[in-house]
Design a protein around this motif. Structure first.
Motif, PDB file in Angstrom:
ATOM      1  N   VAL A  85       0.829  -1.207   0.000  1.00  5.42           N
ATOM      2  CA  VAL A  85       0.000   0.000   0.000  1.00  5.42           C
ATOM      3  C   VAL A  85       0.863   1.257   0.000  1.00  5.42           C
ATOM      4  O   VAL A  85       0.551   2.244  -0.663  1.00  5.42           O
ATOM      5  CB  VAL A  85      -0.939  -0.005   1.226  1.00  5.42           C
ATOM      6  CG1 VAL A  85      -1.638   1.337   1.381  1.00  5.42           C
ATOM      7  CG2 VAL A  85      -1.959  -1.118   1.105  1.00  5.42           C
ATOM      8  N   ASN A  86       1.976   1.205   0.741  1.00  2.00           N
ATOM      9  CA  ASN A  86       2.806   2.405   0.862  1.00  2.00           C
ATOM     10  C   ASN A  86       3.916   2.491  -0.181  1.00  2.00           C
ATOM     11  O   ASN A  86       4.745   3.395  -0.123  1.00  2.00           O
ATOM     12  CB  ASN A  86       3.411   2.463   2.265  1.00  2.00           C
ATOM     13  CG  ASN A  86       2.352   2.707   3.315  1.00  2.00           C
ATOM     14  OD1 ASN A  86       1.442   3.494   3.101  1.00  2.00           O
ATOM     15  ND2 ASN A  86       2.454   2.017   4.444  1.00  2.00           N
ATOM     16  N   ALA A  87       3.926   1.563  -1.118  1.00  2.00           N
ATOM     17  CA  ALA A  87       4.939   1.612  -2.179  1.00  2.00           C
ATOM     18  C   ALA A  87       4.490   2.585  -3.256  1.00  2.00           C
ATOM     19  O   ALA A  87       4.034   2.204  -4.330  1.00  2.00           O
ATOM     20  CB  ALA A  87       5.153   0.215  -2.758  1.00  2.00           C
TER      21      ALA A  87
END
Length: 226
Positions: A1-3
């Motif tokens: 998700v945070n990539a």
């Protein structure tokens, strides 16, 4: 998700449209009850008014007012302003006259693209240069050369004023790179393509309209104006 890391695009906000108009000029770019425009027709109209603005010595980071009701003319106007090298300031023609005058003053606007209706009915400052957008350039058969870009990715693309709920409206300044980065992200996330049609619900003076318009064209999609 945070990539979420990705490279910054250095493309100008309207570059996707220009590339699409070159590739598929006969594809439908804008659909409205009043008029439809192919990418080629829209390109011819925006070049016409872009040349008018460039000839009037408009400069990068200068705001050109787009004082209009919702309609196909708005799409021509924003493209024309960006092609000229300037930035656009959207102003709803339904606003009270004092508010329109205030926004033009705060934006230090000296040039305006409008529609035939507001051109006749609104009270304009005498020093303002104005062009009422219509489809006459299509009927004339005149085809003007493309305008060489004079701005960079960090140049101002548009300014949208807040509603003024704090007492005074404030202009939010957005450059080409910031807006283009958002468009690239959304188009990739939702796999937007040339077979899609985008319903342009947002008012031009609301920030989401930027995706409706330029995101659709970057993907080769059709913009539908309700």
């Amino acid at each position: 998700v945070n990539a979420t890391q990705a490279g910054w695009s250095e493309a100008l906000l309207h570059a996707g449209f220009l590339a699409q108009a070159e590739r598929t000029p006969d594809t439908l770019a804008v659909w409205s009850r009043e008029r439809t425009l192919s990418y080629g027709e829209l390109s011819r109209l925006s070049r016409f008014y872009g040349h008018q603005l460039r000839t009037s010595s408009v400069r990068p980071n200068e705001l050109v007012g787009v004082v209009m009701h919702k309609g196909w003319e708005q799409t021509v106007a924003v493209l024309s302003v960006l092609e000229s090298g300037a930035a656009y300031l959207p102003i709803d023609a339904d606003l009270p006259p004092a508010r329109i005058e205030q926004l033009l003053r705060l934006g230090e606007v000296s040039r305006v693209l409008t529609q035939p209706g507001p051109e006749r009915t609104l009270s304009w400052p005498p020093s303002l240069l104005r062009w009422a957008v219509d489809a006459g350039a299509l009927e004339s058969g005149e085809s003007l050369p493309a305008l060489s870009p004079v701005q960079e990715a960090t140049t101002l693309a548009y300014v949208i004023f807040t509603s003024g709920s704090t007492g005074e409206p404030k202009g939010v300044m957005i450059d080409h790179r910031g807006a283009q980065n958002t468009i690239d992200s959304i188009n990739a996330l939702f796999d937007v393509g040339s077979a899609d049609r985008t319903l342009a619900l947002s008012s031009l003076s609301f920030d989401l309209s930027v995706y409706d318009i330029f995101g659709s064209w970057a993907a080769g999609a059709t913009l539908v104006l309700p």
